[in-house]
Design a protein around this motif. Structure first.
Motif, PDB file in Angstrom:
ATOM      1  N   GLN A 285       0.824  -1.205   0.000  1.00  0.00           N
ATOM      2  CA  GLN A 285       0.000   0.000   0.000  1.00  0.00           C
ATOM      3  C   GLN A 285       0.864   1.264   0.000  1.00  0.00           C
ATOM      4  OE1 GLN A 285      -2.279  -0.924   3.521  1.00  0.00           O
ATOM      5  NE2 GLN A 285      -4.048  -1.620   2.324  1.00  0.00           N
ATOM      6  N   GLN A 286       1.988   1.210   0.717  1.00  0.00           N
ATOM      7  CA  GLN A 286       2.871   2.368   0.775  1.00  0.00           C
ATOM      8  C   GLN A 286       3.500   2.644  -0.588  1.00  0.00           C
ATOM      9  OE1 GLN A 286       5.542   1.247   3.943  1.00  0.00           O
ATOM     10  NE2 GLN A 286       4.223   2.094   5.557  1.00  0.00           N
ATOM     11  N   ILE A 287       3.848   1.588  -1.303  1.00  0.00           N
ATOM     12  CA  ILE A 287       4.416   1.754  -2.641  1.00  0.00           C
ATOM     13  C   ILE A 287       3.333   2.198  -3.616  1.00  0.00           C
ATOM     14  CG2 ILE A 287       5.408   0.489  -4.611  1.00  0.00           C
ATOM     15  CD1 ILE A 287       6.905  -1.252  -2.563  1.00  0.00           C
ATOM     16  N   GLY A 288       2.159   1.584  -3.500  1.00  0.00           N
ATOM     17  CA  GLY A 288       1.059   1.909  -4.386  1.00  0.00           C
ATOM     18  C   GLY A 288       1.061   1.053  -5.634  1.00  0.00           C
ATOM     19  N   HIS A 289      -0.078   0.989  -6.303  1.00  0.00           N
ATOM     20  CA  HIS A 289      -0.219   0.121  -7.467  1.00  0.00           C
ATOM     21  C   HIS A 289      -0.128   0.879  -8.791  1.00  0.00           C
ATOM     22  CE1 HIS A 289      -4.239   1.816  -7.747  1.00  0.00           C
ATOM     23  NE2 HIS A 289      -4.437   1.473  -6.477  1.00  0.00           N
ATOM     24  N   VAL A 290       0.056   2.195  -8.730  1.00  0.00           N
ATOM     25  CA  VAL A 290       0.086   2.973  -9.962  1.00  0.00           C
ATOM     26  C   VAL A 290       1.321   2.626 -10.784  1.00  0.00           C
ATOM     27  CG1 VAL A 290      -1.275   4.856  -9.016  1.00  0.00           C
ATOM     28  CG2 VAL A 290       1.224   4.903  -8.796  1.00  0.00           C
ATOM     29  N   TRP A 291       1.221   2.760 -12.087  1.00  0.00           N
ATOM     30  CA  TRP A 291       2.283   2.298 -12.977  1.00  0.00           C
ATOM     31  C   TRP A 291       3.583   3.072 -12.820  1.00  0.00           C
ATOM     32  CZ3 TRP A 291       4.470   5.424 -16.742  1.00  0.00           C
ATOM     33  CH2 TRP A 291       3.805   6.616 -17.005  1.00  0.00           C
ATOM     34  N   THR A 292       3.509   4.278 -12.324  1.00  0.00           N
ATOM     35  CA  THR A 292       4.728   5.087 -12.177  1.00  0.00           C
ATOM     36  C   THR A 292       5.669   4.539 -11.106  1.00  0.00           C
ATOM     37  OG1 THR A 292       3.503   6.550 -10.675  1.00  0.00           O
ATOM     38  CG2 THR A 292       3.655   7.212 -12.992  1.00  0.00           C
ATOM     39  N   LYS A 293       5.197   3.613 -10.294  1.00  0.00           N
ATOM     40  CA  LYS A 293       6.041   3.008  -9.251  1.00  0.00           C
ATOM     41  C   LYS A 293       6.644   1.681  -9.722  1.00  0.00           C
ATOM     42  CE  LYS A 293       5.278   6.213  -6.213  1.00  0.00           C
ATOM     43  NZ  LYS A 293       4.665   5.944  -4.917  1.00  0.00           N
ATOM     44  N   TYR A 294       6.698   1.519 -11.038  1.00  0.00           N
ATOM     45  CA  TYR A 294       7.113   0.214 -11.585  1.00  0.00           C
ATOM     46  C   TYR A 294       8.482  -0.248 -11.082  1.00  0.00           C
ATOM     47  CZ  TYR A 294       9.842   3.038 -14.913  1.00  0.00           C
ATOM     48  OH  TYR A 294      10.713   3.926 -15.486  1.00  0.00           O
ATOM     49  N   GLU A 295       9.411   0.670 -10.860  1.00  0.00           N
ATOM     50  CA  GLU A 295      10.742   0.276 -10.390  1.00  0.00           C
ATOM     51  C   GLU A 295      10.659  -0.422  -9.034  1.00  0.00           C
ATOM     52  OE1 GLU A 295      13.646   0.114 -11.517  1.00  0.00           O
ATOM     53  OE2 GLU A 295      13.827   1.426 -13.252  1.00  0.00           O
ATOM     54  N   GLN A 296       9.809   0.093  -8.144  1.00  0.00           N
ATOM     55  CA  GLN A 296       9.666  -0.510  -6.818  1.00  0.00           C
ATOM     56  C   GLN A 296       8.861  -1.817  -6.872  1.00  0.00           C
ATOM     57  OE1 GLN A 296       8.832   2.447  -3.576  1.00  0.00           O
ATOM     58  NE2 GLN A 296       8.805   3.914  -5.300  1.00  0.00           N
ATOM     59  N   HIS A 297       8.025  -1.959  -7.882  1.00  0.00           N
ATOM     60  CA  HIS A 297       7.220  -3.178  -7.998  1.00  0.00           C
ATOM     61  C   HIS A 297       8.095  -4.418  -8.212  1.00  0.00           C
ATOM     62  CE1 HIS A 297       3.571  -0.608  -9.442  1.00  0.00           C
ATOM     63  NE2 HIS A 297       3.696  -0.606  -8.132  1.00  0.00           N
ATOM     64  N   ARG A 298       9.203  -4.237  -8.908  1.00  0.00           N
ATOM     65  CA  ARG A 298      10.032  -5.379  -9.239  1.00  0.00           C
ATOM     66  C   ARG A 298      10.497  -6.123  -7.969  1.00  0.00           C
ATOM     67  NH1 ARG A 298      14.613  -5.337 -13.440  1.00  0.00           N
ATOM     68  NH2 ARG A 298      14.544  -3.095 -13.082  1.00  0.00           N
ATOM     69  N   LYS A 299      11.113  -5.412  -7.049  1.00  0.00           N
ATOM     70  CA  LYS A 299      11.680  -6.081  -5.874  1.00  0.00           C
ATOM     71  C   LYS A 299      10.604  -6.655  -4.960  1.00  0.00           C
ATOM     72  CE  LYS A 299      14.734  -5.655  -1.912  1.00  0.00           C
ATOM     73  NZ  LYS A 299      13.819  -6.430  -1.058  1.00  0.00           N
ATOM     74  N   ILE A 300       9.567  -5.872  -4.689  1.00  0.00           N
ATOM     75  CA  ILE A 300       8.586  -6.359  -3.706  1.00  0.00           C
ATOM     76  C   ILE A 300       7.816  -7.568  -4.235  1.00  0.00           C
ATOM     77  CG2 ILE A 300       6.643  -4.866  -4.378  1.00  0.00           C
ATOM     78  CD1 ILE A 300       6.232  -4.558  -1.241  1.00  0.00           C
ATOM     79  N   LEU A 301       7.560  -7.607  -5.540  1.00  0.00           N
ATOM     80  CA  LEU A 301       6.856  -8.763  -6.088  1.00  0.00           C
ATOM     81  C   LEU A 301       7.790  -9.973  -6.242  1.00  0.00           C
ATOM     82  CD1 LEU A 301       4.459  -7.083  -8.660  1.00  0.00           C
ATOM     83  CD2 LEU A 301       3.892  -8.074  -6.431  1.00  0.00           C
ATOM     84  N   ASP A 302       9.072  -9.712  -6.493  1.00  0.00           N
ATOM     85  CA  ASP A 302      10.037 -10.812  -6.476  1.00  0.00           C
ATOM     86  C   ASP A 302      10.115 -11.411  -5.075  1.00  0.00           C
ATOM     87  OD1 ASP A 302      10.633 -10.655  -9.144  1.00  0.00           O
ATOM     88  OD2 ASP A 302      12.512  -9.548  -8.879  1.00  0.00           O
ATOM     89  N   ASP A 303      10.128 -10.553  -4.076  1.00  0.00           N
ATOM     90  CA  ASP A 303      10.130 -11.031  -2.686  1.00  0.00           C
ATOM     91  C   ASP A 303       8.871 -11.850  -2.398  1.00  0.00           C
ATOM     92  OD1 ASP A 303      12.565  -9.880  -2.071  1.00  0.00           O
ATOM     93  OD2 ASP A 303      11.690  -8.066  -1.184  1.00  0.00           O
ATOM     94  N   PHE A 304       7.751 -11.378  -2.914  1.00  0.00           N
ATOM     95  CA  PHE A 304       6.485 -12.077  -2.671  1.00  0.00           C
ATOM     96  C   PHE A 304       6.508 -13.470  -3.292  1.00  0.00           C
ATOM     97  CE2 PHE A 304       1.932 -12.951  -3.480  1.00  0.00           C
ATOM     98  CZ  PHE A 304       1.474 -12.863  -2.183  1.00  0.00           C
ATOM     99  N   GLU A 305       7.055 -13.591  -4.477  1.00  0.00           N
ATOM    100  CA  GLU A 305       7.184 -14.917  -5.097  1.00  0.00           C
ATOM    101  C   GLU A 305       8.105 -15.803  -4.271  1.00  0.00           C
ATOM    102  OE1 GLU A 305       6.770 -15.257  -9.689  1.00  0.00           O
ATOM    103  OE2 GLU A 305       8.030 -13.490  -9.332  1.00  0.00           O
ATOM    104  N   ASP A 306       9.178 -15.222  -3.749  1.00  0.00           N
ATOM    105  CA  ASP A 306      10.160 -15.997  -2.981  1.00  0.00           C
ATOM    106  C   ASP A 306       9.612 -16.501  -1.654  1.00  0.00           C
ATOM    107  OD1 ASP A 306      12.045 -15.744  -4.943  1.00  0.00           O
ATOM    108  OD2 ASP A 306      13.134 -14.085  -3.990  1.00  0.00           O
ATOM    109  N   VAL A 307       8.610 -15.825  -1.102  1.00  0.00           N
ATOM    110  CA  VAL A 307       8.039 -16.296   0.172  1.00  0.00           C
ATOM    111  C   VAL A 307       6.884 -17.274  -0.047  1.00  0.00           C
ATOM    112  CG1 VAL A 307       8.755 -14.244   1.449  1.00  0.00           C
ATOM    113  CG2 VAL A 307       6.462 -14.326   0.419  1.00  0.00           C
ATOM    114  N   GLY A 308       6.622 -17.628  -1.297  1.00  0.00           N
ATOM    115  CA  GLY A 308       5.612 -18.652  -1.562  1.00  0.00           C
ATOM    116  C   GLY A 308       4.417 -18.203  -2.361  1.00  0.00           C
ATOM    117  N   GLY A 309       4.300 -16.897  -2.602  1.00  0.00           N
ATOM    118  CA  GLY A 309       3.198 -16.409  -3.416  1.00  0.00           C
ATOM    119  C   GLY A 309       1.850 -16.478  -2.721  1.00  0.00           C
TER     120      GLY A 309
END
Length: 402
Positions: A285-309
């Motif tokens: 929520q702090q990062i937000g889902h808007v497309w302009t935050k795409y750089e931050q989306h990469r790491k947090i979603l990679d982390d999410f996959e790594d913890v089991g999705g």
């Protein structure tokens, strides 16, 4: 001696039944032994005696396999199952037939159905030792003993379980490593105790922040590789161990990645898991889902996959995360500025990751998806046909047909 033996009718019938052909399946190291030579000689003339000697060979082979598998494993299996103490190899050789079969089963050298078959074969052998007018061995008895002893024991190579030191040497390499197919197969065959020891070692290395990052990552990758072949009984013990490690401590991102790699997230206390994902949702929520935050989306979603999705997220938190992902994936109307030819603006880094997460979760998140799709803000966005098409793409991933 052999020329003085007279073929018996029963012996000829047993030979004709294919028992003699089964002897060819015995592995070479036993083919050359005098006991098997004697079995081959006796089979046509005295099948009952041949059966007795073959089972003796199988039991002796099992004792040797117990020793090869590890006296430490045998000692624990004996202690847990109230069998005679095992301290040295001689203790195993002094085991009775019944105790040998039980020990081999509890060590994981034979399965429960195989243990039951060998027990039946032993019962037949005992009857053959005391043949009289009330019991006479039938052809089916001899064939059963031959098939059981050979297929379950004498035809199989001993199991040499992979050791902790073998794994340690590999993951401490100063480069990214991959476990060999042979090592993975050895781990799969290893008794529960050895699987547990190796998993505990890898978890300890993965959690040790004094180790080089490459070594810690190698340990995590090794856990992920071995998870697919580990037995559930051993995995449950790994889960219990990991839960004890986390006692009175919140689960960190690193810990949850390790738990996912080892496949033990489900064994952790759910309040601890729920708290972790609530905090993770706060970060989204702090990062937000808007497309302009795409750089931050990469790491947090990679982390999410790594913890089991999505599969490991408690349901009450999962619906919030699914909603965030839906809004992130569908994006917002484009067609202006430098994106004049792009009808939808969405996060290029987030989209493929969200797609994978939904594909992996499938029907598990179907209800969560529909709740998200019915949110007012999502329904309003979907009035745009391009965004509606992206929403339908996500729906396809969670339908029964997909």
């Amino acid at each position: 001696m052999a020329k003085d033996l007279v073929l018996s009718t029963a012996g000829q019938m047993v030979v004709a039944s294919g028992a003699e052909g089964l002897l060819e399946q015995i592995r070479p190291s036993w083919q050359a032994k005098s006991l098997i030579t004697r079995v081959k000689t006796l089979l046509p003339v005295d099948p009952s005696s041949a059966c007795q000697r073959l089972l003796n060979a199988a039991v002796h082979d099992l004792r040797e396999k117990v020793i090869i598998a590890g006296l430490d494993v045998a000692q624990e299996a004996a202690s847990l199952n109230k069998l005679p103490s095992v301290v040295k190899a001689e203790d195993v050789y002094e085991y009775s037939t019944t105790h040998t079969l039980d020990l081999a089963y509890h060590m994981g050298l034979i399965s429960r159905p195989e243990w039951r078959r060998l027990k039946r074969a032993y019962d037949i052998r005992k009857d053959l030792e005391h043949e009289d007018d009330q019991y006479e061995a039938g052809i089916e008895d001899c064939v059963y003993v031959f098939r059981t002893c050979i297929e379950i024991v004498l035809a199989r190579d001993p199991i040499s379980p992979v050791r902790v030191v073998d794994i340690k040497e590999i993951i401490e390499a100063p480069a990214k490593v991959t476990l060999s197919k042979e090592l993975v197969e050895d781990f799969e065959k290893a008794p529960d105790k050895r699987q547990l020891e190796i998993s505990k070692f890898l978890i300890s290395f993965a959690r040790d922040d004094k180790k080089p990052d490459i070594v810690r990552q190698n340990a995590i990758e090794a856990l992920r590789t071995l998870r697919s072949v580990g037995r559930k009984s051993a995995q449950a013990q790994v889960g219990q161990f990991f839960q004890e490690v986390l006692t009175r401590k919140p689960a960190s991102l690193a810990d949850m990645k390790i738990a996912a790699a080892a496949g033990v997230t489900a064994y952790l206390k759910q309040p601890k898991v729920r708290q972790f994902f609530l905090e993770f949702m706060t970060q989204l929520q702090q990062i937000g889902h808007v497309w302009t935050k795409y750089e931050q989306h990469r790491k947090i979603l990679d982390d999410f996959e790594d913890v089991g999705g999505l599969a490991v997220v408690p349901s009450e938190v999962r619906v919030q995360i699914v909603t965030w992902m839906v809004r992130c994936y569908i994006g917002e109307p484009g067609g202006y500025g430098m994106g004049i030819n792009r009808p939808v603006f969405y996060s290029d880094f987030a989209a493929p990751r969200i797609r994978r997460l939904f594909q992996d979760a499938g029907k598990l998140v179907a209800e969560d998806f529909e709740r998200a799709a019915n949110e007012k803000i999502v329904k309003a966005a979907a009035t745009d046909r391009h965004i509606a098409r992206r929403l339908e793409q996500l729906r396809d991933f969670v339908t029964t047909e997909s």
